[in-house]
Design a protein around this motif. Structure first.
Motif, PDB file in Angstrom:
ATOM      1  N   GLY A   1     -18.112  32.591  11.131  1.00  7.57           N
ATOM      2  CA  GLY A   1     -17.070  34.083  11.279  1.00  7.57           C
ATOM      3  C   GLY A   1     -16.524  33.869  10.780  1.00  7.57           C
ATOM      4  O   GLY A   1     -16.095  33.649   9.859  1.00  7.57           O
ATOM      5  N   PHE A   2     -16.624  35.360   9.923  1.00  5.10           N
ATOM      6  CA  PHE A   2     -16.263  35.727   8.836  1.00  5.10           C
ATOM      7  C   PHE A   2     -14.882  36.937   9.387  1.00  5.10           C
ATOM      8  O   PHE A   2     -15.582  38.338   9.778  1.00  5.10           O
ATOM      9  CB  PHE A   2     -16.767  36.287   6.809  1.00  5.10           C
ATOM     10  CG  PHE A   2     -17.316  34.862   6.887  1.00  5.10           C
ATOM     11  CD1 PHE A   2     -16.754  33.679   6.054  1.00  5.10           C
ATOM     12  CD2 PHE A   2     -18.491  34.353   7.015  1.00  5.10           C
ATOM     13  CE1 PHE A   2     -17.691  33.055   5.844  1.00  5.10           C
ATOM     14  CE2 PHE A   2     -19.628  33.660   7.372  1.00  5.10           C
ATOM     15  CZ  PHE A   2     -18.575  32.834   6.548  1.00  5.10           C
ATOM     16  N   ALA A   3     -13.850  37.112   8.638  1.00  7.30           N
ATOM     17  CA  ALA A   3     -13.043  37.843   8.773  1.00  7.30           C
ATOM     18  C   ALA A   3     -13.849  39.456   8.041  1.00  7.30           C
ATOM     19  O   ALA A   3     -13.134  40.530   8.712  1.00  7.30           O
ATOM     20  CB  ALA A   3     -11.215  38.026   8.251  1.00  7.30           C
ATOM     21  N   THR A   4     -14.053  39.681   6.852  1.00  9.61           N
ATOM     22  CA  THR A   4     -14.144  40.283   5.559  1.00  9.61           C
ATOM     23  C   THR A   4     -16.221  40.216   5.361  1.00  9.61           C
ATOM     24  O   THR A   4     -16.093  39.027   5.439  1.00  9.61           O
ATOM     25  CB  THR A   4     -13.663  41.249   4.551  1.00  9.61           C
ATOM     26  OG1 THR A   4     -13.375  39.573   3.930  1.00  9.61           O
ATOM     27  CG2 THR A   4     -11.943  40.830   5.224  1.00  9.61           C
TER      28      THR A   4
ATOM     29  N   LEU B   1     -25.031  35.176   7.952  1.00 10.31           N
ATOM     30  CA  LEU B   1     -23.125  36.000   7.429  1.00 10.31           C
ATOM     31  C   LEU B   1     -22.684  36.734   8.538  1.00 10.31           C
ATOM     32  O   LEU B   1     -22.785  37.344   9.511  1.00 10.31           O
ATOM     33  CB  LEU B   1     -23.207  36.957   6.744  1.00 10.31           C
ATOM     34  CG  LEU B   1     -22.015  37.808   6.186  1.00 10.31           C
ATOM     35  CD1 LEU B   1     -22.205  38.851   4.207  1.00 10.31           C
ATOM     36  CD2 LEU B   1     -21.140  38.357   6.931  1.00 10.31           C
ATOM     37  N   THR B   2     -21.404  35.891   9.284  1.00 10.96           N
ATOM     38  CA  THR B   2     -21.576  36.197  10.939  1.00 10.96           C
ATOM     39  C   THR B   2     -19.747  37.227  10.895  1.00 10.96           C
ATOM     40  O   THR B   2     -19.062  36.888  10.135  1.00 10.96           O
ATOM     41  CB  THR B   2     -21.562  34.895  11.494  1.00 10.96           C
ATOM     42  OG1 THR B   2     -20.533  34.149  11.463  1.00 10.96           O
ATOM     43  CG2 THR B   2     -22.807  34.541  12.104  1.00 10.96           C
ATOM     44  N   ILE B   3     -20.347  38.204  11.438  1.00 16.15           N
ATOM     45  CA  ILE B   3     -19.133  38.595  11.587  1.00 16.15           C
ATOM     46  C   ILE B   3     -19.048  39.928  12.598  1.00 16.15           C
ATOM     47  O   ILE B   3     -19.831  40.409  13.141  1.00 16.15           O
ATOM     48  CB  ILE B   3     -18.912  39.716  10.151  1.00 16.15           C
ATOM     49  CG1 ILE B   3     -17.393  40.174  10.537  1.00 16.15           C
ATOM     50  CG2 ILE B   3     -19.998  40.513  10.342  1.00 16.15           C
ATOM     51  CD1 ILE B   3     -17.601  40.933   8.362  1.00 16.15           C
TER      52      ILE B   3
ATOM     53  N   ASN C   1     -21.966  30.259  10.893  1.00 19.07           N
ATOM     54  CA  ASN C   1     -20.956  29.897  11.083  1.00 19.07           C
ATOM     55  C   ASN C   1     -20.541  30.645  11.705  1.00 19.07           C
ATOM     56  O   ASN C   1     -20.860  30.960  12.383  1.00 19.07           O
ATOM     57  CB  ASN C   1     -20.973  31.009   9.553  1.00 19.07           C
ATOM     58  CG  ASN C   1     -21.627  30.446   7.763  1.00 19.07           C
ATOM     59  OD1 ASN C   1     -20.639  28.920   7.605  1.00 19.07           O
ATOM     60  ND2 ASN C   1     -22.168  30.653   7.461  1.00 19.07           N
TER      61      ASN C   1
ATOM     62  N   ASP D   1     -19.507  36.107  -0.460  1.00 16.81           N
ATOM     63  CA  ASP D   1     -18.544  34.644  -1.353  1.00 16.81           C
ATOM     64  C   ASP D   1     -18.953  32.811  -1.057  1.00 16.81           C
ATOM     65  O   ASP D   1     -19.142  32.825  -1.638  1.00 16.81           O
ATOM     66  CB  ASP D   1     -17.181  35.101  -1.352  1.00 16.81           C
ATOM     67  CG  ASP D   1     -16.281  36.173  -1.983  1.00 16.81           C
ATOM     68  OD1 ASP D   1     -17.979  36.811  -3.236  1.00 16.81           O
ATOM     69  OD2 ASP D   1     -15.307  36.938  -2.527  1.00 16.81           O
ATOM     70  N   ALA D   2     -18.669  33.406   0.574  1.00 21.45           N
ATOM     71  CA  ALA D   2     -19.255  31.836   0.726  1.00 21.45           C
ATOM     72  C   ALA D   2     -20.400  31.853   0.885  1.00 21.45           C
ATOM     73  O   ALA D   2     -20.688  30.614   0.441  1.00 21.45           O
ATOM     74  CB  ALA D   2     -18.763  31.955   1.887  1.00 21.45           C
TER      75      ALA D   2
ATOM     76  N   GLU E   1     -15.659  38.251   2.235  1.00 20.73           N
ATOM     77  CA  GLU E   1     -15.769  37.156   2.437  1.00 20.73           C
ATOM     78  C   GLU E   1     -16.135  35.721   2.318  1.00 20.73           C
ATOM     79  O   GLU E   1     -17.526  35.016   2.590  1.00 20.73           O
ATOM     80  CB  GLU E   1     -14.201  36.677   3.739  1.00 20.73           C
ATOM     81  CG  GLU E   1     -14.039  35.093   3.496  1.00 20.73           C
ATOM     82  CD  GLU E   1     -13.007  34.914   4.743  1.00 20.73           C
ATOM     83  OE1 GLU E   1     -13.088  33.943   5.815  1.00 20.73           O
ATOM     84  OE2 GLU E   1     -12.996  35.955   5.178  1.00 20.73           O
ATOM     85  N   GLY E   2     -17.456  37.061   3.306  1.00 21.83           N
ATOM     86  CA  GLY E   2     -18.759  35.895   4.259  1.00 21.83           C
ATOM     87  C   GLY E   2     -19.614  36.212   2.584  1.00 21.83           C
ATOM     88  O   GLY E   2     -20.730  35.072   2.432  1.00 21.83           O
TER      89      GLY E   2
END
Length: 619
Positions: free
Chosen positions: A533-536, A502-504, A531, A542-543, A539-540
């Protein structure tokens, strides 16, 4: 055209060691020189980042010429080593066919591994058919209980064929301390058995039958100074006890063969062989000046180590054995055995054996390593290593002598205890990735499987009535064995363990930590999904759940963890294991909200992955 000759760089001022160090310290931008650049070896001495001429002032080794006592540079005026390949004899006829074939493919030294019931003239006549014993080095291994019988049978066979026994050269692998070291069986009569084989081999003056088997120590994880120090102690024990039985020093030294392992520490291993020549010559020379010639010349075989070889990513073993063969050849040994890359999981096939042979032929035919004697001589670094290793090995040798000699130490289990302690320390270093095994505890290929390569059942234990184990034996667990067991457990469980990154947040930090974490979890054979990257956080997560992740690793910066980690942990709500990549300053606060798992460069990779296997029901 200029007529005056000028010295190269003569116009430049000399630079002192302190000036070099000051420049390095400036480039380190405040980092501690000793902590950053000085390496503390397992052998107990420091290695500096650079060396200069002043570092070898006062050392005797740079002043010795090849072929000169104490032979630190070479025992001979060439570097022609023998290319050895061993054959396990299941059927004498098949082994003979194989031997004749590989003799045409570059092998100049043959080794035959015989069973007890194969030690007879009939087997030898089939095994050696068409082989000229005067033209090739022939070596034999068998149970030590029948080694003397083999010596007699071999002498009788050569005599019956009309061979010139004075020209026949080879060895019988009689290891007088194998029982104590390898099997843990007391053997106080070892000297009697050694005397018997010396008597039996007298018709063959070119055969060495007293093996100083330092290879066993190497394969058990001994440090370099231990391998060398104990090898010297074994050799000295053979000389001391067998001269008491009436054998001359000249005869004994002509019968002793040192078999060393060689690992991947390139320069240290090269220096080990230089130190071995030097120290053995000093030991024999101590008996009198008349022994400072041929008698003081050590005879060395080098065998690539198994301790650092792996089952997973086994082709990396080729890189390891290539550097090992280079160390041994440049170190000036008499013969080299390169173990095939698949030695850890099967009896090697024709392909892996061919590659192993060609690794040495490459060094001879293309690199011309056999055309130069001791090219490392005069190197400030190698001379320093040679003297430092010699110093530590000599201290160990003297301590063994002061305690009564090698036989006493082996019978008491002291040698085994010391080497096993080193093995344990090296395993701990591998677990924490302080000692690296590429493809195993660093940069593994998580898509590779290995269970199908392994035999269905372990080979039957050797039993010939040698006795019952009563003392500690050497532990031959390879350095990679614990990681391999961990990964095999994952593989055999049939579970599809997925690790989701979960990259953020901060781009540089999330990329660096996702790469670290991917490498970390792949060591257990888990499937890794990186991954961009995720915006939130939502979102990460859930993915990750949509991908069927068993483990979710949050990858961000330390500053951002205070916000992202509690949010991700709460939203995940135990639907997968949650891990934070790093050791942020807010770790205690994160633990307070229930986050348990953190991975970073100080983590014990093996123990951490074992915990995850346990949590995931993999045993």
């Amino acid at each position: 055209m200029a007529t005056d000759k000028e010295r190269l760089l003569s116009e430049f001022p000399a630079i002192s060691t302190q000036e070099w160090k000051d420049k390095i310290v400036a480039d380190l931008k405040g980092a501690d020189f000793d902590r950053k650049l000085v390496w503390r070896t397992n052998e107990g001495f420091n290695v500096n980042p650079f060396y200069r001429r002043e570092d070898i002032e006062g050392l005797s080794t740079p002043k010795v010429m090849p072929g000169e006592y104490p032979y630190v540079r070479s025992t001979r005026m060439d570097n022609e080593w023998l290319v050895r390949q061993d054959i396990t004899v299941h059927d004498a006829g098949e082994a003979n066919t194989k031997a004749l074939d590989i003799l045409n493919k570059g092998v100049t030294s043959l080794g035959f591994k015989l069973q007890r019931d194969q030690v007879n003239k009939e087997t030898l006549s089939v095994l050696l058919k068409g082989i000229m014993p005067e033209a090739i080095e022939l070596n034999f291994s068998c149970c030590i209980s029948v080694a003397s019988q083999l010596a007699g049978e071999l002498a009788a066979y050569f005599a019956s064929t009309g061979a010139d026994v004075k020209q026949c050269k080879g060895s019988i692998n009689f290891d007088p301390f194998k029982k104590q070291l390898v099997k843990g069986i007391s053997n106080p009569q070892w000297a009697d058995a050694a005397a018997r084989i010396l008597e039996a081999i007298r018709p063959l003056p070119g055969y060495r039958v007293l093996t100083v088997n330092a290879l066993s120590l190497n394969n058990a994880g001994a440090y370099i100074y231990q391998e060398l120090g104990y090898a010297l102690a074994i050799g000295a024990e053979l000389i001391d006890k067998l001269t008491e039985r009436g054998f001359s020093i000249e005869e004994l030294t002509s019968r002793i063969k040192f078999v060393f392992g060689v690992g991947s520490n390139y320069f240290m291993e090269l220096a080990k062989f230089r130190a071995a020549r030097w120290l053995w010559a000093e030991i024999i020379g101590a008996y009198g000046d008349q022994y400072k010639g041929e008698a003081a010349k050590i005879h060395m075989q080098a065998v690539t180590s198994t301790w650092n070889k792996t089952i997973y990513d086994a082709h990396v073993n080729l890189l390891r054995t290539q550097t090992e063969a280079m160390s041994a050849s440049l170190g000036g040994v008499d013969s080299i055995t390169v173990q095939p890359f698949d030695v850890t999981y099967q009896e090697s096939d024709s392909f892996s054996e061919r590659i192993a042979r060609n690794q040495q032929l490459l060094l001879k035919e293309e690199c011309h390593f056999d055309k130069v004697i001791d090219p490392a001589a005069g190197s400030y670094y190698v001379e320093h290593l040679t003297n430092s290793i010699a110093d530590q090995a000599w201290k160990l040798f003297l301590s063994v002598e002061e305690e009564g000699g090698f036989a006493v130490a082996a019978e008491a289990g002291e040698v085994q205890k010391a080497v096993n302690a080193s093995n344990a320390k090296r395993h701990a270093a591998v677990a924490a990735r302080k000692e690296i095994f590429l493809g195993t505890n660093q940069f593994p290929n998580f898509t590779e499987t290995a269970a199908q390569k392994l035999p269905a059942a372990a080979p039957a234990a050797h039993s010939c009535g040698c006795g019952t184990a009563t003392i500690e034996a050497l532990n031959f667990d390879r350095g990679a064995s614990e990681f391999e067991a961990l990964r095999l457990a994952t593989e055999r469980s049939g579970k599809d363990v997925k690790v989701f990154m979960l990259t953020i947040g901060n781009l540089a930090m999330r990329l660096a930590r996702s790469q670290f974490s991917s490498n970390f979890f792949a060591c257990a054979g888990y499937k890794v999904q990186d991954n961009l990257g995720f915006a939130t956080v939502q979102e990460g997560v859930d993915a990750a759940l949509a991908a069927g992740a068993s483990i979710v690793v949050l990858c961000s910066s330390d500053d951002e963890y205070a916000e992202f980690a509690p949010e991700a942990y709460k939203y995940l709500a135990g639907r997968a294991e949650f891990v934070v990549a790093g050791a942020p300053a807010c770790m205690d606060d994160l633990k307070a909200v229930g986050i348990e798992h953190f991975i970073n460069v100080k983590s014990n990779v093996l123990e951490t992955l074992r915990q995850f296997n346990h949590k995931l029901g993999i045993n």
